[in-house]
Design an enzyme around this catalytic site. Structure first.
Site, short mmCIF file in Angstrom:
data_model
loop_
_atom_site.label_atom_id
_atom_site.label_comp_id
_atom_site.label_asym_id
_atom_site.label_seq_id
_atom_site.Cartn_x
_atom_site.Cartn_y
_atom_site.Cartn_z
N TYR A 159 1.14 -0.81 -0.20
CA TYR A 159 0.46 0.02 0.09
C TYR A 159 0.75 1.18 0.20
O TYR A 159 1.57 1.53 0.91
CB TYR A 159 -0.59 0.27 1.30
CG TYR A 159 -2.17 -1.26 1.05
CD1 TYR A 159 -2.32 -2.08 -0.14
CD2 TYR A 159 -2.63 -1.60 2.06
CE1 TYR A 159 -2.68 -2.96 0.01
CE2 TYR A 159 -3.39 -2.67 2.39
CZ TYR A 159 -3.59 -3.07 1.43
OH TYR A 159 -4.53 -4.33 1.55
N PHE A 219 -20.35 0.48 -2.14
CA PHE A 219 -21.25 0.74 -2.71
C PHE A 219 -22.70 0.05 -2.05
O PHE A 219 -23.59 1.01 -2.15
CB PHE A 219 -21.63 -1.08 -4.24
CG PHE A 219 -22.46 -1.23 -4.72
CD1 PHE A 219 -22.43 0.01 -6.63
CD2 PHE A 219 -23.69 -1.33 -4.15
CE1 PHE A 219 -24.09 -0.53 -7.15
CE2 PHE A 219 -24.97 -1.47 -5.89
CZ PHE A 219 -25.02 -0.48 -6.49
N SER A 274 -23.24 1.06 0.84
CA SER A 274 -23.51 2.69 2.00
C SER A 274 -24.62 2.84 1.64
O SER A 274 -25.43 3.89 2.05
CB SER A 274 -22.32 3.37 1.55
OG SER A 274 -22.14 4.30 0.16
#
Length: 327
Positions: free
Chosen positions: A55, A206, A208
């Protein structure tokens, strides 16, 4: 916050995926803002934080290391190593050297002498999983990690690796929209006493209910290439959101909270790690652990889901396309 066990590792029942603080969803917050957000997440009861060496090329581990330093002994950190290529003149000893360099780098960036949970970020088909498992056993014996796991592994890969060094947890994509691991992998985890950590438990946001067909994404934002966010798929998936909204209204909750409550109800060894850069959303996610579905409510959701077709998904090969997109 309630807790759950990933094999023997006890963590908060809702964890936090920190990737989005450094990459993946467009512009990232200022460092000070991210550290404050991580402190607030801990204050809300979260004790399980997920990161990876990949990351932002280690920057996310550095961020977590700085943010969690003041309460390091009160939290569990999960990180990941990734060996993408085959190893020249391969041997288990050479593999151990590669992995040792990776763990030492992660420990330095995280400002700690151990990591509670260390995953192989993706299973490398050129390296026997048994050899990876042996290396993980060595790191456990040395105290550099407390447990280990695989990400997006198959049942066969799990069984082979677990036979060498018992696996603490499998981390894979899992949500109401992505249930591919329910058939083999999650039952295998239950059988072998392995925890299951769900990344993207809200389907990249999505679930949410905050995304609609007019929502647009720019820059280095994974949602530009994740097919569930294509306009036609957003419209086609409305029945799923309607289902969640109906139960959310009944339970005085949000669609996201119902999605997480559904997951927590499935098995007591599943721990979702939603990620957000919005404190209100983080609070909402964490409070989902207090929402309890009755067995009848759960069965109603399952019955309804069986009639709803999910459109679009999230694939690693699609995410790779993000590098080639222009603003």
């Amino acid at each position: 916050m309630k807790s759950r066990k990933l094999r023997t590792l006890e963590v908060s029942s809702i964890g936090y995926g920190s990737m989005g603080l450094s990459q993946g969803y467009g512009s990232v917050p200022e460092r000070k803002e991210s550290i404050e957000l991580l402190h607030n997440t801990y204050d809300l009861g979260c004790t399980f934080f997920d990161t990876a060496e990949a990351y932002a090329m280690g920057a996310n581990e550095e961020l977590l290391g700085e943010a969690l330093a003041g309460f390091r002994n009160e939290v569990s950190i999960a990180s990941k190593f990734w060996i993408q290529d085959s190893i020249e003149n391969y041997s288990a000893e050479k593999l151990m050297g590669v992995i040792r360099n990776k763990i030492e780098g992660s420990l330095k960036r995280l400002k700690t002498d151990h990591i509670e949970l260390y995953y192989q970020h993706r299973v490398n088909k050129d390296i026997p999983v048994e050899d990876i498992a042996w290396c993980m056993g060595e790191l456990i014996r040395e105290g550099k990690i407390l447990g280990w796991g695989q990400s997006q592994a198959t049942e066969e890969e799990i069984r082979k690796a677990h036979a060498v060094t018992p696996i603490t947890a499998i981390q894979s994509e899992y949500s109401i929209m992505a249930r591919q691991f329910e058939k083999n992998v999650i039952p295998t985890c239950g059988e072998l006493g392995i925890g299951f950590v769900a990344f993207s438990p809200l389907a990249n946001g999505f679930l949410s209910g905050q995304v609609n067909a007019d929502t647009s994404f720019t820059g280095i934002d994974a949602r530009r290439v994740i097919t569930r966010f294509q306009k036609d798929n957003i419209l086609a998936n409305q029945p799923l959101l309607d289902l969640l909204l109906g139960f959310a209204t009944t339970k005085e909750a949000t669609p996201a909270q119902i999605s997480l409550a559904w997951m927590l109800h499935k098995n007591d060894f599943i721990v979702p790690i939603p990620g957000s850069r919005n404190l209100k959303r983080i609070r909402e996610n964490i409070e989902s652990s207090d929402i309890v579905l009755t067995e009848d409510e759960f069965k109603q959701i399952e019955t309804a889901l069986a009639t709803i077709q999910v459109h679009g998904d999230r694939k690693d090969e699609d995410l790779a396309k993000l590098r080639t997109l222009k603003d």
